[in-house]
Design an enzyme around this catalytic site. Structure first.
Site, PDB file in Angstrom:
ATOM      1  N   GLU A 193       0.840  -1.115   0.187  1.00 56.48           N
ATOM      2  CA  GLU A 193       0.037   0.104   0.015  1.00 56.48           C
ATOM      3  C   GLU A 193       0.873   1.170  -0.124  1.00 56.48           C
ATOM      4  OE1 GLU A 193      -1.035   2.185   3.767  1.00 56.48           O
ATOM      5  OE2 GLU A 193      -3.199   1.027   3.364  1.00 56.48           O
ATOM      6  N   ASP A 251      -5.532  -3.873  -2.559  1.00 58.10           N
ATOM      7  CA  ASP A 251      -5.703  -2.451  -2.524  1.00 58.10           C
ATOM      8  C   ASP A 251      -4.409  -1.936  -3.145  1.00 58.10           C
ATOM      9  OD1 ASP A 251      -4.194  -3.212  -0.274  1.00 58.10           O
ATOM     10  OD2 ASP A 251      -4.968  -1.205   0.612  1.00 58.10           O
TER      11      ASP A 251
END
Length: 384
Positions: free
Chosen positions: A63, A124
């Site tokens: 991330e 993500d």
């Protein structure tokens, strides 16, 4: 997997767009970006590793690397982009990004060695890395990045996309650990519609358009009183509280409002999505402050609202046309040069970069998901 737990002049200038009577001078979105410079100085090493100092392992995550790639692109910094990408490929992808999705966690183990601490993936981070590669390839005319972005999308399709009964194609949070006896654990904050739109444009035969449509249902049905949860579980018919984490919306869920607020006005899902996620705005309108943790079934919160959360709510409140609420939250976020800004932890800084940067018009997302950085506008081009 367990994960995680600026600005007055700049942000208030953005607020001025909604406050015509306010006599606020807008800074140039083409000029230096103090908040990003401060983030680079504190959190990005010379080799391109993004460090979260909040944890004892001084971790780096997929991330964090993905956000650094995105903001380097927003800031038109190809040198930094290349460094961050190189570190990510060599340390999280085992040197073979064409074959391996990045491990989500890297840091110092109990013996003091630096290595991958958890080889599982986090979709993500990968989605944002793929997005940054696709857009860097397009904006900087670097076809190698376009190819790399396509390769990552194919890996995500193969390893992290599943067709859920009663729902359809969906992006799972990672490669393993999210499917259990006909129950699928999902993370609503892993589903930014604008990023999925760009993926659909880059891979039109892929599942991305369907995932975007299904994501709107996830966001709507998992937020019965307007508050998104960090995690939700689909059983084939309904969304349920995560048995381990409960009905909690906090450090993951705050990004749901951020992504929704940054959607282009031409996005067909935008109006309904903002309506479905009305919880924080309703609390603020009732002169209550959203909390660090929200019981998403009852709309009741506990804990003081982190400054970074206020920053994340700025695009959301702007999209809802709530100038008074927007101004109040903007005033909670310190200017980049203030000591309070320097004290913000990694994650809150990233929220501020997204929220403040958007409000300052340093970037926008088109309806088809393309990144529209300020440096590509005629006004900024004329200053270079």
């Amino acid at each position: 997997m367990t994960r995680r737990r600026l600005l007055h002049a700049g942000t208030l200038a953005g607020v001025a767009a909604l406050l015509p009577a306010a006599a606020l001078a807008a800074p140039s979105q083409c000029g230096p970006w103090p908040l990003w410079s401060a983030f680079v100085d504190k959190h990005i090493q010379r080799d391109g590793r993004v460090v979260d100092f909040l944890n004892p392992d001084q971790r780096s995550t997929s991330e964090g690397q993905s956000y650094a790639l995105f903001f380097a692109l927003v800031n038109n910094d190809q040198v930094l982009f290349d460094k961050v990408l190189s570190w990510t490929r060599h340390n999280l992808c085992g040197g073979r990004p064409d074959l391996n999705l990045p491990a989500w966690l890297w840091g110092r183990d109990g013996s003091g060695a630096w290595r991958v601490l958890d080889a599982n993936t986090a979709s993500d981070g990968e989605l944002w890395i793929a997005y940054a590669l696709l857009e860097a390839g397009r904006l900087w005319s670097r076809p190698g990045f376009l190819k790399a972005g396509q390769q990552m999308l194919q890996l995500i399709r193969t390893q992290e996309v599943a067709t859920l009964p009663g729902l359809g194609p969906m992006l799972l949070p990672g490669r393993t650990g999210f499917v259990d006896n006909g129950r699928w654990t999902l993370n609503p904050s892993y589903l930014p519609i604008q990023v999925l739109r760009r993926c659909a444009n880059a891979d039109p035969k892929g599942p991305w358009a369907a995932i975007a449509a299904n994501s709107a249902r996830v966001l709507r049905d998992s937020a019965p009183v307007g508050f998104a949860p960090d995690w939700t579980v689909w059983d084939g018919k309904t969304f349920n509280a995560d048995p381990k984490r409960g009905n909690v919306g906090s450090y993951d869920a705050i990004r749901v409002y951020l992504w929704a607020g940054m959607l282009d006005a031409g996005e067909p899902l935008r109006a309904r999505l903002l309506q479905d996620l009305s919880g924080p705005a309703d609390l603020l309108a009732a002169q209550q402050t959203p909390a660090e943790k929200i019981d998403t079934a009852r709309g009741v919160g506990t804990g003081a609202l982190p400054v970074g959360f206020s920053a994340a709510l700025l695009p959301y409140l702007s999209a809802l046309g709530k100038p008074a609420l927007l101004k109040a939250q903007a005033q909670r976020v310190p200017a980049a040069t203030q000591p309070a800004a320097a004290a913000l932890p990694y994650f809150e800084r990233t929220l501020a970069l997204f929220g403040q940067g958007w409000l300052e018009n340093r970037y926008r997302f088109a309806a088809d998901g393309r990144l529209l950085p300020a440096w590509r506008t005629p006004a900024c081009a004329a200053t270079t």
